[in-house]
Design a protein around this motif. Structure first.
Motif, mmCIF file in Angstrom:
data_model
loop_
_atom_site.group_PDB
_atom_site.id
_atom_site.type_symbol
_atom_site.label_atom_id
_atom_site.label_comp_id
_atom_site.label_asym_id
_atom_site.label_seq_id
_atom_site.Cartn_x
_atom_site.Cartn_y
_atom_site.Cartn_z
ATOM 1 N N LEU A 363 0.817 -1.211 0.000
ATOM 2 C CA LEU A 363 0.000 0.000 0.000
ATOM 3 C C LEU A 363 0.853 1.263 0.000
ATOM 4 N N ASP A 364 2.102 1.172 0.454
ATOM 5 C CA ASP A 364 2.991 2.330 0.360
ATOM 6 C C ASP A 364 3.470 2.556 -1.074
ATOM 7 N N ASN A 365 3.197 1.601 -1.936
ATOM 8 C CA ASN A 365 3.492 1.760 -3.370
ATOM 9 C C ASN A 365 2.230 2.047 -4.178
ATOM 10 N N THR A 366 1.099 2.146 -3.479
ATOM 11 C CA THR A 366 -0.195 2.239 -4.149
ATOM 12 C C THR A 366 -0.915 3.522 -3.740
ATOM 13 N N LEU A 367 -1.429 4.230 -4.721
ATOM 14 C CA LEU A 367 -2.284 5.378 -4.463
ATOM 15 C C LEU A 367 -3.720 4.913 -4.661
ATOM 16 N N VAL A 368 -4.530 4.989 -3.608
ATOM 17 C CA VAL A 368 -5.897 4.491 -3.638
ATOM 18 C C VAL A 368 -6.864 5.666 -3.690
ATOM 19 N N VAL A 369 -7.808 5.603 -4.605
ATOM 20 C CA VAL A 369 -8.882 6.589 -4.691
ATOM 21 C C VAL A 369 -10.201 5.852 -4.527
ATOM 22 N N LEU A 370 -11.073 6.372 -3.667
ATOM 23 C CA LEU A 370 -12.420 5.815 -3.554
ATOM 24 C C LEU A 370 -13.433 6.942 -3.724
ATOM 25 N N THR A 371 -14.412 6.704 -4.576
ATOM 26 C CA THR A 371 -15.475 7.666 -4.788
ATOM 27 C C THR A 371 -16.729 6.925 -5.238
ATOM 28 N N PRO A 512 -29.980 17.233 -9.634
ATOM 29 C CA PRO A 512 -28.841 18.054 -9.214
ATOM 30 C C PRO A 512 -28.822 18.359 -7.720
ATOM 31 N N TYR A 513 -29.677 17.699 -6.937
ATOM 32 C CA TYR A 513 -29.732 17.981 -5.507
ATOM 33 C C TYR A 513 -28.615 17.250 -4.764
ATOM 34 N N THR A 514 -28.259 17.775 -3.601
ATOM 35 C CA THR A 514 -27.063 17.275 -2.923
ATOM 36 C C THR A 514 -27.154 15.809 -2.531
ATOM 37 N N TYR A 515 -28.362 15.285 -2.267
ATOM 38 C CA TYR A 515 -28.433 13.859 -1.935
ATOM 39 C C TYR A 515 -28.008 12.992 -3.124
ATOM 40 N N ASP A 516 -28.068 13.538 -4.337
ATOM 41 C CA ASP A 516 -27.589 12.816 -5.521
ATOM 42 C C ASP A 516 -26.162 13.185 -5.904
ATOM 43 N N THR A 517 -25.707 14.384 -5.554
ATOM 44 C CA THR A 517 -24.366 14.827 -5.982
ATOM 45 C C THR A 517 -23.286 14.564 -4.945
ATOM 46 N N ASN A 518 -23.638 14.591 -3.648
ATOM 47 C CA ASN A 518 -22.628 14.469 -2.593
ATOM 48 C C ASN A 518 -22.209 13.013 -2.417
ATOM 49 N N VAL A 519 -20.976 12.727 -2.791
ATOM 50 C CA VAL A 519 -20.446 11.362 -2.764
ATOM 51 C C VAL A 519 -19.126 11.354 -1.993
ATOM 52 N N PRO A 520 -18.692 10.191 -1.512
ATOM 53 C CA PRO A 520 -17.387 10.133 -0.847
ATOM 54 C C PRO A 520 -16.257 10.396 -1.835
ATOM 55 N N LEU A 521 -15.221 11.049 -1.362
ATOM 56 C CA LEU A 521 -13.996 11.213 -2.146
ATOM 57 C C LEU A 521 -12.830 11.056 -1.176
ATOM 58 N N ILE A 522 -12.116 9.964 -1.320
ATOM 59 C CA ILE A 522 -10.994 9.645 -0.423
ATOM 60 C C ILE A 522 -9.783 9.299 -1.283
ATOM 61 N N ILE A 523 -8.636 9.878 -0.932
ATOM 62 C CA ILE A 523 -7.376 9.549 -1.599
ATOM 63 C C ILE A 523 -6.384 9.131 -0.524
ATOM 64 N N MET A 524 -5.851 7.934 -0.647
ATOM 65 C CA MET A 524 -4.910 7.410 0.346
ATOM 66 C C MET A 524 -3.621 6.967 -0.327
ATOM 67 N N GLY A 525 -2.511 7.380 0.231
ATOM 68 C CA GLY A 525 -1.192 6.978 -0.252
ATOM 69 C C GLY A 525 -0.166 7.687 0.592
#
Length: 569
Positions: A363-371, A512-525
């Motif tokens: 994982l120290d060699n991997t950049l992980v994105v979750l969305t 276009p309302y926030t319950y449809d647009t607001n999603v997780p965005l995580i970047i780990m590395g």
């Protein structure tokens, strides 16, 4: 200036030019992309060996927030604690559906540029429906292919991070994607990657002739024992103690006995034939087992393609789109016990997968994105129970009523060519032949649509083309979603908590309302990313330019996002 100073200036200019050339040559020749340590300054991290992009189909950020206290140690919690986690991240366009959201992740582009305006759309030139990833020039390998099946990225009009990475490395980087849905894999893979998708008829993963003529040996080995059949007869029921689900919507609201979504726990995976078949394979999508199968296939791809251990020493990309949460939320809603349990099971699956990536690549060699590609509205019955104004609208009935109104107004029949939510397509030529101006037709239709309970806003083609829009968030998101050559002539936006649908149960997304647009965005590395919870506004479109910056490669051709510099070490 003296001759001596002129000479010194020229020598200085020459030195700078030579230095710039050497830097350019170095970057060009090492798009392995290995960055050297600075002898007199801080160390510069080497480029990741692997970019791992995880897209959870149909995951609202609020579910991650609401259930985070129940997550295990290695999945979502690991990503949130060891990565940069944005709570105010959005799919920043107005038509929040699967194909559009997946297109955003690695292009950094909005629909008006990337050209994927929906899961499918109406082509006014041919008067036919177009599926987002259909391409009749290509077929699935070893599996029946229907005319509207997704087989290539032909309709995607811009490049992706993977495309630019392969260009920068002379095609030595490998870009591979896998999903339960064809559009989930193909739109992450871009033009030059390789996509694999689950076949509902066989339960196996297949690619198409756009990518290759035959599957590699590791693909054959993976399917040798038919891993998709191991779930036959299994039941999906709650994983946590019953008290953990206190506060979820009651089953009577989300799965009423007289509805099309009446099934509740335990949910059994079987078929009328008594053996694994197409009925059983399709059932697998609603629950945890397609995601488990998808991650197993991703593991096989890491081994088979040496992803993250590329012999050329370059960065690889693995995209994994996990489809099942979308099916679960469509069926029962994000407030249901079923959705709650599914997210907890997905958390444990991700924990095991990240642990395996750590063993195989590090994982120290991997950049992980979750969305995620989009969020979700609550089931209307649940919304009504907490005093919200909510319901479903049958778009086809409204379209028919609009056609009738226009006939009465103008004396011309069938001025509406097609309803394809959220768009209305007009027969302009028929109107103009009768002396009806486009503006008059559009405005008359817009006023009629606004008379319906449940409609919040309308936008005409003339408004979009001339930039005559109100200066508000909803209007901006709808402008970004509208493509001049592909989108409709009248765009219709429902009120909050309403959506277009003709069934008597379940829920959807697409607004276009926030319950449809607001999603997780995580970047780990760890070598590249500063962990923490970030409150800044961010967009899924920011992922592509951030990855491009870290990889020192050209931005994708339609990218408009920003580099998330606040997260970078």
């Amino acid at each position: 200036m003296t001759l001596k100073s002129i000479s010194q200036h020229r020598h200085s200019t020459l030195r700078r030019a030579l230095l710039s050339s050497l830097v350019a040559i170095t970057l060009s020749s090492t798009c392995q992309i290995t960055f050297a340590a600075n002898e007199h300054g801080p160390k510069i991290a080497k480029a990741p060996k692997l970019i791992l992009v995880l897209v959870v189909d149909g995951l609202p950020n609020e579910q991650v927030q609401r259930y985070r206290h129940q997550f295990g140690e290695g999945g979502f919690k690991r990503l949130m604690e060891q990565g940069a986690w944005y709570g105010n991240a959005h799919q920043a366009h107005g038509v929040t559906v699967t194909a559009v959201g997946h297109s955003a992740v690695l292009t950094g582009a909005y629909p008006y540029q990337h050209g994927i305006i929906g899961n499918s759309w109406f082509d006014p030139n041919t008067s036919s429906s177009v599926y987002c990833t259909e391409d009749t020039q290509h077929t699935y390998i070893g599996t029946e292919t229907k005319a509207s099946d997704g087989t290539s990225p032909a309709n995607l009009k811009v490049s992706t991070v993977g495309d630019e990475l392969r260009y920068a490395t002379g095609n030595q980087s490998k870009v591979l994607t896998v999903s339960g849905k064809d559009r989930g894999a193909i739109l992450l893979a871009g033009k030059t990657g390789t996509a694999y998708m689950l076949m509902k008829k066989t339960g196996g993963f297949a690619s198409s002739t756009y990518y290759m003529n035959q599957h590699p040996a590791w693909h054959t080995t993976f399917h040798a024992n038919k891993p998709q059949d191991r779930f036959y007869g299994k039941q999906w029921t709650t994983m946590l103690p019953e008290a953990a689900y206190h506060g979820d919507a009651h089953d009577d609201l989300v799965a009423p006995a007289n509805s099309s979504s009446s099934k509740r726990f335990p949910y059994t995976y079987d078929s009328a034939s008594g053996k694994p078949d197409a009925e059983y394979y399709e059932k697998l999508f609603t629950g945890p087992y397609v995601d488990e199968l998808t991650l197993d296939f991703a593991r096989a791809a890491i081994d088979g393609e040496q992803l993250g251990n590329n012999p050329a020493g370059v960065t690889d990309v693995l995209g994994v789109s996990l489809s099942s949460h979308d099916y679960v939320n469509h069926t029962w809603g994000p407030e249901s016990k079923m959705s709650h349990d599914h997210l907890q099971r997905l958390d444990r699956l991700l924990a095991k997968f990240l642990s395996d990536v750590d063993k195989k690549v590090g994982l120290d060699n991997t950049l992980v994105v979750l969305t995620a590609d989009h969020g979700f509205a609550n089931v209307p019955e649940f919304s009504k129970s907490i005093k919200r104004d909510a319901n479903r609208l049958d778009g086809s009935k409204i379209s028919s009523a609009l056609n009738q109104h226009l006939t009465e107004k103008f004396g011309v029949e069938k001025l509406v060519r097609k309803w394809s939510a959220p768009y209305v397509f007009f027969d302009y030529s028929k109107a103009e032949a009768k002396g009806i101006s486009r503006a008059d037709l559009e405005n008359t239709a817009a006023r009629f649509m606004m008379s319906y309970n449940g409609i919040a806003a309308t936008y005409t083609r003339t408004q979009f083309e001339n930039g005559q829009l109100p200066n508000d968030r909803i209007s901006r998101l709808m402008q970004r979603a509208w493509h001049k050559q592909l989108s409709g002539d009248l765009t219709v936006v429902v009120k909050p908590y309403w959506y277009f649908g003709s069934t008597n149960s379940g829920t959807s997304h697409g607004t276009p309302y926030t319950y449809d647009t607001n999603v997780p965005l995580i970047i780990m590395g760890k070598p590249w990313i500063k962990a923490g919870a970030y409150g800044q506004y961010a967009e899924v479109m920011d992922i592509a330019p951030t990855l491009s910056h870290l990889l020192r490669i050209r931005l994708p051709s339609g990218s408009e996002g920003r580099v998330l510099t606040e997260t970078l070490k």
